[in-house]
Design an enzyme around this catalytic site. Sequence first.
Site, PDB file in Angstrom:
ATOM      1  N   ASN A  12       0.864  -1.179   0.000  1.00 43.05           N
ATOM      2  CA  ASN A  12       0.000   0.000   0.000  1.00 43.05           C
ATOM      3  C   ASN A  12       0.905   1.235   0.000  1.00 43.05           C
ATOM      4  O   ASN A  12       1.455   1.596   1.030  1.00 43.05           O
ATOM      5  CB  ASN A  12      -0.882  -0.044   1.267  1.00 43.05           C
ATOM      6  CG  ASN A  12      -1.722   1.200   1.434  1.00 43.05           C
ATOM      7  OD1 ASN A  12      -1.819   2.038   0.525  1.00 43.05           O
ATOM      8  ND2 ASN A  12      -2.339   1.336   2.606  1.00 43.05           N
ATOM      9  N   TRP A  13       1.038   1.844  -1.169  1.00 45.74           N
ATOM     10  CA  TRP A  13       1.980   2.970  -1.291  1.00 45.74           C
ATOM     11  C   TRP A  13       1.423   4.246  -0.663  1.00 45.74           C
ATOM     12  O   TRP A  13       2.141   5.236  -0.544  1.00 45.74           O
ATOM     13  CB  TRP A  13       2.299   3.228  -2.768  1.00 45.74           C
ATOM     14  CG  TRP A  13       3.027   2.112  -3.465  1.00 45.74           C
ATOM     15  CD1 TRP A  13       3.425   0.914  -2.920  1.00 45.74           C
ATOM     16  CD2 TRP A  13       3.444   2.080  -4.842  1.00 45.74           C
ATOM     17  NE1 TRP A  13       4.058   0.154  -3.870  1.00 45.74           N
ATOM     18  CE2 TRP A  13       4.094   0.846  -5.057  1.00 45.74           C
ATOM     19  CE3 TRP A  13       3.330   2.980  -5.912  1.00 45.74           C
ATOM     20  CZ2 TRP A  13       4.617   0.483  -6.294  1.00 45.74           C
ATOM     21  CZ3 TRP A  13       3.860   2.621  -7.139  1.00 45.74           C
ATOM     22  CH2 TRP A  13       4.507   1.389  -7.329  1.00 45.74           C
ATOM     23  N   LYS A  14       0.145   4.244  -0.325  1.00 48.16           N
ATOM     24  CA  LYS A  14      -0.519   5.446   0.227  1.00 48.16           C
ATOM     25  C   LYS A  14      -0.265   6.637  -0.711  1.00 48.16           C
ATOM     26  O   LYS A  14      -0.230   6.448  -1.918  1.00 48.16           O
ATOM     27  CB  LYS A  14      -0.043   5.695   1.665  1.00 48.16           C
ATOM     28  CG  LYS A  14      -0.183   4.428   2.518  1.00 48.16           C
ATOM     29  CD  LYS A  14      -0.032   4.656   3.994  1.00 48.16           C
ATOM     30  CE  LYS A  14      -0.225   3.327   4.724  1.00 48.16           C
ATOM     31  NZ  LYS A  14      -0.126   3.449   6.165  1.00 48.16           N
ATOM     32  N   HIS A  98      -9.529   1.142   4.788  1.00 51.25           N
ATOM     33  CA  HIS A  98      -8.265   1.352   5.502  1.00 51.25           C
ATOM     34  C   HIS A  98      -8.508   2.290   6.680  1.00 51.25           C
ATOM     35  O   HIS A  98      -9.331   3.206   6.593  1.00 51.25           O
ATOM     36  CB  HIS A  98      -7.208   1.942   4.553  1.00 51.25           C
ATOM     37  CG  HIS A  98      -5.847   1.960   5.163  1.00 51.25           C
ATOM     38  ND1 HIS A  98      -5.446   2.950   6.035  1.00 51.25           N
ATOM     39  CD2 HIS A  98      -4.806   1.095   5.061  1.00 51.25           C
ATOM     40  CE1 HIS A  98      -4.209   2.683   6.443  1.00 51.25           C
ATOM     41  NE2 HIS A  98      -3.798   1.566   5.863  1.00 51.25           N
ATOM     42  N   GLU A 100      -6.938   4.713   7.791  1.00 52.31           N
ATOM     43  CA  GLU A 100      -6.754   6.145   7.495  1.00 52.31           C
ATOM     44  C   GLU A 100      -8.008   6.713   6.837  1.00 52.31           C
ATOM     45  O   GLU A 100      -8.385   7.866   7.082  1.00 52.31           O
ATOM     46  CB  GLU A 100      -5.504   6.328   6.612  1.00 52.31           C
ATOM     47  CG  GLU A 100      -4.242   6.162   7.440  1.00 52.31           C
ATOM     48  CD  GLU A 100      -3.034   5.651   6.665  1.00 52.31           C
ATOM     49  OE1 GLU A 100      -3.017   5.736   5.426  1.00 52.31           O
ATOM     50  OE2 GLU A 100      -2.087   5.167   7.328  1.00 52.31           O
ATOM     51  N   GLU A 169      -5.302  -4.852  10.609  1.00 48.40           N
ATOM     52  CA  GLU A 169      -4.273  -3.832  10.812  1.00 48.40           C
ATOM     53  C   GLU A 169      -4.556  -3.070  12.105  1.00 48.40           C
ATOM     54  O   GLU A 169      -5.368  -2.140  12.113  1.00 48.40           O
ATOM     55  CB  GLU A 169      -4.284  -2.837   9.645  1.00 48.40           C
ATOM     56  CG  GLU A 169      -4.005  -3.468   8.304  1.00 48.40           C
ATOM     57  CD  GLU A 169      -3.465  -2.437   7.303  1.00 48.40           C
ATOM     58  OE1 GLU A 169      -2.388  -2.666   6.777  1.00 48.40           O
ATOM     59  OE2 GLU A 169      -4.123  -1.403   7.091  1.00 48.40           O
ATOM     60  N   GLY A 175       2.525   2.372  10.658  1.00 44.17           N
ATOM     61  CA  GLY A 175       3.484   3.457  10.469  1.00 44.17           C
ATOM     62  C   GLY A 175       4.217   3.863  11.738  1.00 44.17           C
ATOM     63  O   GLY A 175       4.879   4.897  11.766  1.00 44.17           O
ATOM     64  N   SER A 214       3.424  -1.985  10.358  1.00 44.95           N
ATOM     65  CA  SER A 214       4.876  -2.059  10.565  1.00 44.95           C
ATOM     66  C   SER A 214       5.461  -3.417  10.199  1.00 44.95           C
ATOM     67  O   SER A 214       6.466  -3.834  10.783  1.00 44.95           O
ATOM     68  CB  SER A 214       5.245  -1.665  12.001  1.00 44.95           C
ATOM     69  OG  SER A 214       4.879  -0.309  12.239  1.00 44.95           O
ATOM     70  N   GLY A 235       2.831  -1.023   4.246  1.00 44.45           N
ATOM     71  CA  GLY A 235       2.910   0.390   3.897  1.00 44.45           C
ATOM     72  C   GLY A 235       4.357   0.803   3.702  1.00 44.45           C
ATOM     73  O   GLY A 235       4.924   0.675   2.617  1.00 44.45           O
ATOM     74  N   GLY A 236       4.978   1.297   4.769  1.00 50.57           N
ATOM     75  CA  GLY A 236       6.342   1.844   4.702  1.00 50.57           C
ATOM     76  C   GLY A 236       7.328   0.954   3.964  1.00 50.57           C
ATOM     77  O   GLY A 236       8.077   1.419   3.087  1.00 50.57           O
TER      78      GLY A 236
HETATM   79  P1  PGA Z   1       2.802   0.351   7.597  1.00 48.13           P
HETATM   80  O1  PGA Z   1       1.344   0.566   6.948  1.00 48.13           O
HETATM   81  O2  PGA Z   1       3.364  -0.935   7.031  1.00 48.13           O
HETATM   82  O3  PGA Z   1       3.595   1.546   7.181  1.00 48.13           O
HETATM   83  O4  PGA Z   1       2.612   0.262   9.076  1.00 48.13           O
HETATM   84  C1  PGA Z   1       0.480  -0.512   6.738  1.00 48.13           C
HETATM   85  C2  PGA Z   1      -0.832  -0.008   6.170  1.00 48.13           C
HETATM   86  O5  PGA Z   1      -1.311   1.047   6.593  1.00 48.13           O
HETATM   87  O6  PGA Z   1      -1.444  -0.670   5.308  1.00 48.13           O
END
Ligand code: PGA
Length: 267
Positions: A12-14, A98, A100, A169, A175, A214, A235-236
């Site tokens: 997930n590149w956001k 998600h 967010e 998640e 993050g 993470s 994500g990251g």
């Molecule tokens: P993260 O994000 O790996 O940076 O914690 C995961 C996500 O939000 O899908």
Amino acid sequence: MNQARRPLIAGNWKMNHGAASGVQLASDVARTTAAFGSVDVVVAPPFSALWKVADALQGSRVELSAQNMHPKASGAFTGEVAPGMLLEIGCKWVILGHSERRAMFGESDAVVAEKVKAAMDAGIRPIVCVGETLDERERGDTLNVVKRQLNAFLSIIADKPGFAAIAYEPVWAIGTGKVATTAEAQEVHAMIRASLAAIGPAMAEKTRILYGGSLSPKNADGLLREPDIDGGLIGGASLKAEDFSKVAETAQKIAGQRLVSRPLVSS
Ligand code: PGA
């Protein structure tokens, strides 16, 4: 991970990477994961990069996902993108619900359910996210919150067992570098699996439940060995092809070990 479900590793590149750097990253991911034939690999760039990344992924095993979508087919929804538009440019997947989007864009369980239905109807595979906040975990509410989020869409994905994936998640792990322990994650995954089993055995056996929060090359091995963790939403660590492909490699290695220890055909 379980042998019945192919591991799924999704990035997930956001809101990172435009078309130019996205094409580079996607090409690197395609090249560095090409040998991991036991693993399904998905990348989710921002909307503006989807078209070019789709081109860059032509002929590779990596599949394309969007990060969101509007549930309606067309109309006066300024700034939104419809399911058919995603399909047209080669998106096979869409991340929905998600945390967010739930927290910053007001997506309720009902909105998420409406989007999940629209994706299922359109033939786009949803990766539906669930997870508790730190407050909810500290109050001992984790399983209740995740159950409530799940119950909003479980009957919708039951039409096609295995078509949708679920991502657990924990919001406090996203993050933050604060990953859930293998036991914390497995407890929630097992509850999700039991909820799927209550619908029917095919749902439990075929639906992949991903862990996200993470997830990185450092902690992937422990998490991906848990019996109800079938992959990751990253994500990251998905923003560098090297890190992302290391997680896919870990999934490939574990899948291979499972096949050796439990051969499908006995000799
Ligand atoms: P993260 O994000 O790996 O940076 O914690 C995961 C996500 O939000 O899908």
